[in-house]
Design an enzyme around this catalytic site. Structure first.
Site: not given
Length: 557
Positions: A108, A173, A203, A205, A248
């Protein structure tokens, strides 16, 4: 084993340290941490033994979601510094053997992003199709809301656009349309840009949301979203051979493994072990390792060059969403009985030391587990000194308080007036007067020095992260014991979950003469019985790491 094997796939036995630039160290007195501050404190991380720093978002942002609402994927928030400051930090880190990765938040944008502003202004905008629009929200608009305390639908009507847009997180978002080829190409450019500046990976998200194309009208006709994850990994491997993608992915094990690329291992390099973390807390609540053992036995192996990322705490709520209602309530009762300590009905907004009543023996046992379990350990800033939360801060911000460097004003984080700080400093038992880096550096029995020892031994024992893990059977229910073996090297660990002393007998080796168990956390050595067994007397919440050594072994212990 040959240590040279560990260099090419460095993430398999790294020590990853997550920090929020805004709350780490302020060099200019404006109340907000900055990139120069992280650079100023890089030697603390090097001394701790960190090998990889994970920077939470430092991009330009209205900062309504702690920087995860981004307005420029190629920029640096001016309050935090410049591209030059970032390159200086990366250079300093590399000089100390530390790699730097950053959050990749591309499912987003902020609604203030120029792409979205253009998209909402006209249906002819080149960015209109970069987002997911519908004339009417679907019937299931209320299902799967991530933040039920803030949102009531996944779709938001925009007056200027005259349509609804999809937002799986907050309404400010809007989701990017990952099915759009132009969006995919732009994400690759973002990855290429930051990698060229020196980042060693990302990383990623909210990966399942990133790949979710269900909001698209022609979702059934779209290609497999996992093909795109393979494309991203292939792009990164082509451009920057030893970079990694840490995902994640909070899903059941069987579904998470698909994000590694299953047997091919051609998607994410690493995935967080959310299931193991949640089962660990249930085991801690019961003073019984059985649930942790169950998780480890169910956890599928990562791909050959992949790895599971293990953690005790992260920057979000401590989610317990994969536990049953009764199991979750057990953890709530043990570690967060007040409603104010809980979040979204599924997790806790606390740090570990207050949850454990600041019991140092138990704390040290938990972190010994973190560094000895199969996987790569990930620390959240402040864990190394046992920082607590500040429940006066709303939501997940309770665990994102300023780093406590000294016992001085603002915990040594900033010279600004306390009212100007990015977040208020924790007070009371876990305030900087009682918990800070400077004091613990000089205390040989401190949590900080325990963590340094664990990290040093972890790095000296690649069997723990590279080896085959065997959970050892025995007759002491409160004890978790396992053996990690790789190319002739063997490490045995034992952890007592109970507040009472216990004795355990472990079969740690085959029969042989002259075998010893050398303790790696204390100055002690024990001969094994002729049948390869070892008897241990374990104090309450004891943690033991033992290297099995034969007469001809040449380990430097």
């Amino acid at each position: 084993m040959r240590l040279t094997e560990t260099a090419d796939v460095w993430w398999k036995n790294a020590v990853i340290y997550c920090l929020d630039v805004e709350t780490f160290f302020d060099t200019n007195g404006d109340g907000s941490g900055d990139l120069a501050g992280v650079a100023q404190r890089i030697d603390h991380l090097a001394d701790l033994g960190v090998t990889c720093v994970w920077l939470m978002p430092f991009y330009p942002s209205p900062d309504r979601d702690d920087g995860y609402d981004i307005t420029d994927f190629y920029g640096v928030d001016p309050q935090l510094g410049t591209h030059g400051d970032l390159v200086e930090l990366i250079t300093l880190a590399q000089d100390r053997g530390i790699r730097v990765i950053a959050d990749l938040v591309v499912n987003h944008t902020s609604n203030a992003h120029p792409w979205f502003q253009s998209a909402r202004a006209s249906r002819q905008s080149p960015y209109r199709d970069w987002y997911v629009w519908q004339d009417e929200p679907p019937a299931n608009q209320h299902e799967g809301i991530v933040f039920p305390d803030k949102e009531t639908s996944l779709w938001q009507y925009d007056d200027e656009a005259g349509q609804y847009y999809l937002h799986r997180f907050y309404k400010y978002q809007p989701d990017l349309d990952i099915a759009n080829a132009e969006v995919r190409e732009e994400i690759e450019r973002v990855i290429g840009f930051w990698s060229q500046l020196g980042l060693s990976g990302f990383r990623v998200d909210a990966v399942p949301f990133l790949l979710d194309t269900s909001g698209a009208e022609d979702a059934g006709n779209l290609p497999d979203p996992h093909d795109y994850l393979r494309d991203l990994r292939a792009f990164l491997d082509r451009r920057y051979g030893r970079s990694m993608l840490l995902g994640e992915v909070n899903l059941p094990y069987s579904e998470t493994r698909r994000f590694f690329g299953d047997e091919d291992g051609d998607e994410l390099t690493m995935c967080f072990d959310f299931i193991g973390m949640q089962r660990l807390y249930l085991s801690l609540a019961r003073n019984d390792p059985a649930e942790l053992v169950k998780a480890l036995r169910q956890r599928p192996p990562a791909a050959e060059e992949g790895q599971w990322a293990t953690f005790v705490r992260n920057h979000d709520e401590l989610t317990l969403d994969k536990l049953s209602d009764d199991e979750r309530q057990e953890v709530f009762d043990a570690f967060g009985p007040d409603k104010d300590m809980q979040l979204y009905g599924r997790g806790l907004r606390r740090r570990l030391p207050p949850m454990l009543g600041n019991d140092q023996a138990r704390l040290k046992m938990v972190y010994s587990l973190l560094f000895s379990l199969p996987g790569t350990p990930v620390l959240f800033y402040g864990e190394e000194i046992g920082m607590g939360e500040n429940l006066a801060i709303e939501g997940r911000g309770a665990v994102r308080t300023p780093m406590q460097w000294t016992s001085g004003p603002n915990g040594g984080f900033s010279t600004a007036d306390p009212s100007q700080l990015r977040a208020p400093v924790t007070e009371g038992e876990f305030g900087p007067q009682n918990v800070n880096v400077a004091a613990q550096r000089r205390d040989p029995d401190s949590l900080l020095n325990w963590m340094k020892l664990l990290i040093r031994r972890y790095r000296e024992c690649p069997e723990l992260s590279w080896g085959e893990c065997t959970i050892l059977e025995h007759n002491a229910p409160a004890v978790f014991a396992h053996r990690s073996e790789y190319e002739g090297g063997a490490i045995v660990t034992a952890h007592n979950f109970a507040a009472e002393a216990t004795e355990v007998k472990l079969a740690v080796a085959g029969s042989g003469v002259g075998l010893r168990a050398v303790d790696l956390l204390r100055d002690e050595s024990t001969d094994l019985a002729a049948d390869g067994t070892l008897s241990l007397q374990l104090e309450p919440h004891a943690a033991r790491w033992l290297r099995i050594v034969g007469p001809q072994d040449r380990y430097l212990i």
